[in-house]
Design a protein around this motif. Structure first.
Motif, PDB file in Angstrom:
ATOM      1  N   GLU A   1      25.918   8.496   9.962  1.00 31.58           N
ATOM      2  CA  GLU A   1      25.140   9.083   8.874  1.00 31.58           C
ATOM      3  C   GLU A   1      24.415   8.058   8.016  1.00 31.58           C
ATOM      4  O   GLU A   1      23.331   8.330   7.495  1.00 31.58           O
ATOM      5  CB  GLU A   1      26.057   9.923   7.978  1.00 31.58           C
ATOM      6  CG  GLU A   1      26.656  11.132   8.682  1.00 31.58           C
ATOM      7  CD  GLU A   1      27.539  11.958   7.761  1.00 31.58           C
ATOM      8  OE1 GLU A   1      27.394  11.806   6.529  1.00 31.58           O
ATOM      9  OE2 GLU A   1      28.372  12.741   8.257  1.00 31.58           O
ATOM     10  N   THR A   2      25.025   6.885   7.843  1.00 32.12           N
ATOM     11  CA  THR A   2      24.467   5.920   6.884  1.00 32.12           C
ATOM     12  C   THR A   2      24.187   4.545   7.471  1.00 32.12           C
ATOM     13  O   THR A   2      23.503   3.744   6.849  1.00 32.12           O
ATOM     14  CB  THR A   2      25.422   5.737   5.683  1.00 32.12           C
ATOM     15  OG1 THR A   2      26.652   5.165   6.157  1.00 32.12           O
ATOM     16  CG2 THR A   2      25.723   7.058   5.015  1.00 32.12           C
TER      17      THR A   2
ATOM     18  N   ARG B   1      24.929   9.010  -4.155  1.00 34.49           N
ATOM     19  CA  ARG B   1      25.413   8.362  -2.935  1.00 34.49           C
ATOM     20  C   ARG B   1      26.933   8.231  -2.984  1.00 34.49           C
ATOM     21  O   ARG B   1      27.618   8.416  -1.983  1.00 34.49           O
ATOM     22  CB  ARG B   1      24.754   6.995  -2.758  1.00 34.49           C
ATOM     23  CG  ARG B   1      23.299   7.079  -2.356  1.00 34.49           C
ATOM     24  CD  ARG B   1      22.789   5.755  -1.837  1.00 34.49           C
ATOM     25  NE  ARG B   1      22.759   4.722  -2.861  1.00 34.49           N
ATOM     26  CZ  ARG B   1      21.731   4.518  -3.688  1.00 34.49           C
ATOM     27  NH1 ARG B   1      20.653   5.297  -3.596  1.00 34.49           N
ATOM     28  NH2 ARG B   1      21.768   3.564  -4.590  1.00 34.49           N
TER      29      ARG B   1
ATOM     30  N   PRO C   1      19.183   3.217   1.398  1.00 33.61           N
ATOM     31  CA  PRO C   1      18.585   4.530   1.677  1.00 33.61           C
ATOM     32  C   PRO C   1      17.272   4.689   0.924  1.00 33.61           C
ATOM     33  O   PRO C   1      17.113   4.213  -0.194  1.00 33.61           O
ATOM     34  CB  PRO C   1      19.659   5.509   1.178  1.00 33.61           C
ATOM     35  CG  PRO C   1      20.472   4.747   0.181  1.00 33.61           C
ATOM     36  CD  PRO C   1      20.454   3.326   0.649  1.00 33.61           C
TER      37      PRO C   1
END
Length: 433
Positions: A140-141, A82, A73
């Motif tokens: 989302e990730t 995180r 990220p």
């Protein structure tokens, strides 16, 4: 004003991290021996969870090794932030129907679930929860998790056993390289799972082991690699071993490879060179079955080089023999000097020479010198001169080896009539026979 806001932001971040540390510490304590005996009010205060009911499972989440790697990220979040985001997501999914707590355990997310719904098909229910979690994570990730799950236990006093099962399952997953699926249930790896055609497994195993040895003996390492691949698939893919037996099966596969290597190299006379490959150490040092395969393939490549070199040395005994007939006058000529001349060890040179001619190198050197001395013995030369001319340092050395092979001394040989002298060695061999 800006500095004040930054300070407040740092204070809030530190407070959040401290709460997570207390939370994680409380959960880890629960998994220690006698963890169910500590202060439950403190546990509730740290986690916000007060268990009810007595059905528990432990689960461990880790990055799915079969999924493509996710990019790091770039939002400036810290690792602890995180982790908190991931923790909150896991709790939001699992905690919808069950009481759950999580903690960070050596870089993995460890979860205790107080199961609240029916035990019927709980494996399927848990798998559905992990599938939902992974779908949200992926959106989302961009990455997914693989989950290892203990059996379901009744009573908090069994959580220590649940933790041990997770540890065994994690070791199992490490040794196997990876396991398919989003969820790996411990009770699913308690037994060996045979996924292929059973047939006569013992005969098939023996046939593969025999073919591995024979392909090494032929120097066909391409075939040896293919056979070893078949052995790995038969032991870890077609038939997936139970968690208690995976290490034993790995050692059995390594033993099969090493025995084939030792037997083939011994018959080819290249065991000294093959010993330098340190095959046992390299195979045992492999961290999982795929590292084991890579190490075996590399060893076979190096074995091929040694095999090819040994085949080029098929003419070595004849070259040694020719060299002795050229250099017998050199007093320094011996087995070590001959081996150095051809860049091999004395042991190897002696072995291949004896396999071809039925005698050692030293014996051949001595016989060549005796034959040369017989041609030089006449009234005009002394024994000392002849000894020097055939590469012997003293008359005593000549007398000793002359009598050893001819049965008489050089002086006695020189006094014999020509025909008698020529036949004395043959007569001696006749008597021996």
């Amino acid at each position: 004003m800006r500095n004040l806001n930054e300070k407040r932001s740092d204070d809030l971040r530190r407070q959040a991290e401290l709460r997570i540390m207390r939370y994680d510490s409380a959960v880890r304590m629960l998994l220690m021996p006698h963890g169910n005996e500590f202060d439950w009010d403190s546990f509730h205060q740290s986690t916000g969870v007060r268990f009810c009911g007595n059905r528990f499972v432990a689960a461990e989440f880790e990055d799915d090794p079969t999924a493509p790697p996710a990019p790091l990220p770039e939002d400036g979040t810290t690792p602890s932030q995180r982790y908190q985001r991931l923790r909150d997501l896991v709790l939001s999914v699992l905690g919808r129907e069950h009481l759950a707590v999580v903690c960070n355990q050596n870089g993995r997310m460890l979860c205790i679930v107080n199961w609240q719904t029916s035990e019927v098909n709980w494996h399927g229910s848990f798998s559905n929860l992990v599938a939902e979690l992974n779908q949200r994570l992926w959106q989302e990730t961009g990455f997914r998790l693989q989950c290892v799950v203990s059996r379901m236990f009744r009573g908090l006093e069994r959580l220590e056993q649940a933790r041990k099962e997770l540890s065994e399952a994690e070791d199992y997953r490490t040794l196997m390289g990876s396991l398919p699926g989003e969820v790996v249930f411990y009770d699913g790896i308690l037994k060996t799972v045979d996924l292929g055609n059973q047939g006569n497994l013992h005969q098939e195993e023996q046939a593969r082991n025999r073919e591995l040895y024979q392909s090494m003996l032929r120097g066909d390492t391409a075939r040896a690699k293919s056979v070893f691949q078949d052995i790995l698939e038969a032991n870890f893919v077609t038939s997936r071993p139970a968690v208690k037996f995976v290490q034993l099966r790995i050692f059995t596969v390594i033993d099969t490879f090493l025995k084939s290597l030792e037997q083939a190299s011994g018959e080819l006379g290249i065991q000294d060179a093959v010993a330098g490959l340190d095959a046992a150490y390299r195979l045992l040092d492999a961290g999982d079955i795929w590292a084991l395969k890579a190490a075996a393939m590399q060893i076979l490549d190096e074995y091929q080089c040694i095999y090819n070199e040994s085949r080029r040395d098929a003419s070595l005994p004849y070259r040694i023999r020719a060299y002795i007939r050229q250099a017998y006058q050199d007093q320094n000529l011996n087995v070590n000097q001959v081996a150095d001349q051809f860049h091999v060890t004395p042991t190897y040179a002696t072995r291949v020479f004896k396999q071809e001619f039925g005698m050692g190198i030293l014996t051949d050197i001595q016989q060549v010198r005796v034959e040369a001395a017989k041609r030089l013995l006449d009234s005009s030369r002394t024994i000392k001169a002849v000894a020097s001319m055939v590469g012997l340092g003293s008359p005593a050395a000549l007398i000793r080896i002359f009598k050893k092979y001819e049965g008489v001394t050089p002086a006695q040989f020189g006094r014999l009539p020509e025909g008698k002298a020529a036949g004395c060695h043959a007569e001696k061999e006749e008597v021996k026979a």
